[in-house]
Enzyme design. Structure first.
Site, PDB file in Angstrom:
ATOM      1  N   CYS A 236       0.748  -1.173  -0.093  1.00 10.15           N
ATOM      2  CA  CYS A 236      -0.041   0.010   0.166  1.00 10.15           C
ATOM      3  C   CYS A 236       0.830   1.252  -0.063  1.00 10.15           C
ATOM      4  CB  CYS A 236      -0.773  -0.226   1.117  1.00 10.15           C
ATOM      5  SG  CYS A 236      -0.085  -0.132   2.954  1.00 10.15           S
ATOM      6  N   THR A 237       2.087   1.147   0.804  1.00  9.59           N
ATOM      7  CA  THR A 237       2.865   2.447   0.648  1.00  9.59           C
ATOM      8  C   THR A 237       3.469   2.609  -0.592  1.00  9.59           C
ATOM      9  OG1 THR A 237       3.250   1.797   3.011  1.00  9.59           O
ATOM     10  CG2 THR A 237       4.847   3.214   1.918  1.00  9.59           C
TER      11      THR A 237
END
Length: 462
Positions: A236-237
């Site tokens: 997600c990062t």
């Protein structure tokens, strides 16, 4: 020679040195001179308080080193350069070196066999040429290729293998290859089939050296938990909130490369291919500019893609010396070898520690018996795949799972070939029962971490 000597004086000094040479065996090879191996003879032609209890001093051990013993060095990087130098100066004259890498300018500060003019050339070839030129009589044979490209016949010719690798996957593959060369007669290991493996590793100011006798002592896979897992960033990062230059490189490596397929369908990203790294670097710069992130460089890109570990020249020298010493001990039987794991640390002062790594009874690599896998019949094949990749004792990278159903081999999942991966992908969402698997079923798993197929026995639990 002193600077400023006249040419005539230099010539006379060279002639004096040549006169001291002794022709070896009348062959005309002036690679031997009086007293050349005196430092080695002191260890082999007399006994001492630390010699092996069964050792008998003689001239034969030195002749074995000089004329017969064949050593294989895997890796010609920081450790490999030190190893080649140490082995050549210890009397080993028949050495082969394998390395698939080429010389980068960043290597020159610690890999001392290389010079600026060598940048871009194969490490194995340059290292071999340097040692052959610098150590008269020594024959280092280079192999500019992957260890996986060499077969059993090649590896079987060596007395000892010594590794200076920066990859756990390559270590495990080499470990598996030497295990596959073992010969068992009625379940009893034939000692003559054992090729000792000396393994060294460094990371900054820390290092380790170990002695592995395949089939007898703990192998690489027996102690897999000792190797730190690779650092991974949350997806997600990487995808939505990158903050570091490493996030940008990982985004390109994990998402853009398989999506855009810049070099064709099925081409795997190769950290040693300058064209591949350049493409990743340019795309990473674009990603970084989009999120106002600085610090993306070509070197950083290559470091993230190849998972490069920081190296310190002094640590390489210490660990290579330890490994070369163990090679000497085993080749000559003059001293008791390390039993079997040495840890070195000079972050704060100097610290060393030796312990005996214990062999695992159920090691998937060296135990000779299928390893049990416990699942419920309703478990999905994806869970089996996760177990193979996430279990600390296995840590496989891209396992291919096959089995025998109704007398025929069936591939349950294989991800390295795009067409087969697409065809077998639906199996991941099926339960083991739906796939026709039963209690006690044997699963054969192939992976890049080993040249052998690893057998597992499925055990159903309620």
């Amino acid at each position: 020679m002193a600077e400023g000597e006249e040419p005539e004086k230099k010539r006379r000094r060279i002639e004096e040195l040549n006169e001291k040479m002794v022709v070896d065996g009348g062959s005309g090879d002036r690679s031997e001179w009086q007293g050349r191996w005196d430092h080695v003879r002191k260890f082999l032609e007399r006994t001492g308080p630390f010699t092996h209890p069964d050792f008998e001093a003689s001239t034969e051990s030195l002749q074995f080193l000089l004329d017969t013993c064949k050593i294989l060095v895997i890796g010609a990087g920081g450790l490999g350069c030190e190893l080649l130098k140490d082995l050549a100066l210890s009397g080993f004259r028949h050495i082969h070196v394998v390395d698939m890498d080429t010389i980068d300018v960043s290597n020159l500060n610690r890999q001392f066999l290389f010079r600026p003019k060598d940048v871009g050339r194969p490490k194995a070839e340059v290292a071999a040429d340097f040692v052959n030129d610098r150590v008269p009589g020594c024959s280092v044979v280079p192999h500019f290729k992957k260890i996986q490209d060499l077969d059993e016949t090649f590896y079987r010719q060596f007395h000892i293998v010594v590794c200076g690798l920066d990859s756990v996957i390559a270590r495990r593959w080499m470990n598996g290859m030497l295990l596959s060369l073992l010969i068992y007669e009625d379940g009893v290991l034939d000692p003559s089939s054992i090729i000792p493996l000396i393994d060294g590793g460094t990371e900054g100011f820390k290092g380790n050296a170990r002695v592995i006798l395949p089939g007898m002592t703990a192998c690489i896979d027996c102690t897999l938990e000792l190797y730190p897992p690779q650092i991974n960033f949350p997806m997600c990062t990487i995808a939505s909130m990158p903050r570091l230059p490493e996030h940008c490189v990982e985004y390109v490596r994990m998402l853009l490369w398989p999506k855009e397929k810049p070099f064709g369908d099925g081409v795997v990203l190769d950290g040693d291919d300058p064209k591949h790294i350049q493409w990743v670097y340019q795309k990473s710069l674009e990603r970084a500019a989009e999120f106002n992130i600085t610090g993306v460089t070509y070197r950083l890109t290559q470091g993230v893609v190849k998972r490069i570990i920081p190296a310190v020249a002094s640590t390489n020298a210490v660990i290579a010396a330890a490994c070369a010493t163990e090679v000497f001990k085993i080749a000559t039987s003059a001293y008791v070898p390390l039993n079997n794991y040495l840890v070195f640390n000079d972050v704060d002062g100097l610290y060393t520690y030796t312990f005996e790594a214990e062999r695992k009874e159920n090691c998937s690599a060296c135990s000779q018996v299928p390893q049990d896998m416990q699942f419920t019949p309703s478990a999905k094949l994806q869970e089996v795949l996760d177990y193979l990749t996430e279990n600390a004792s296995l840590q496989m990278k891209s396992p291919a799972i096959t089995t025998t159903l109704d007398g025929k081999n069936k591939t349950l999942y294989l991800q390295t070939v795009a067409s087969i991966e697409e065809r077998t992908r639906p199996n991941l969402s099926k339960t083991l029962k739906e796939l026709g698997l039963v209690d006690g079923q044997e699963l054969a798993v192939a992976d890049v971490t080993t040249p052998q197929t690893v057998l597992f026995k499925l055990k159903f639990i309620s």
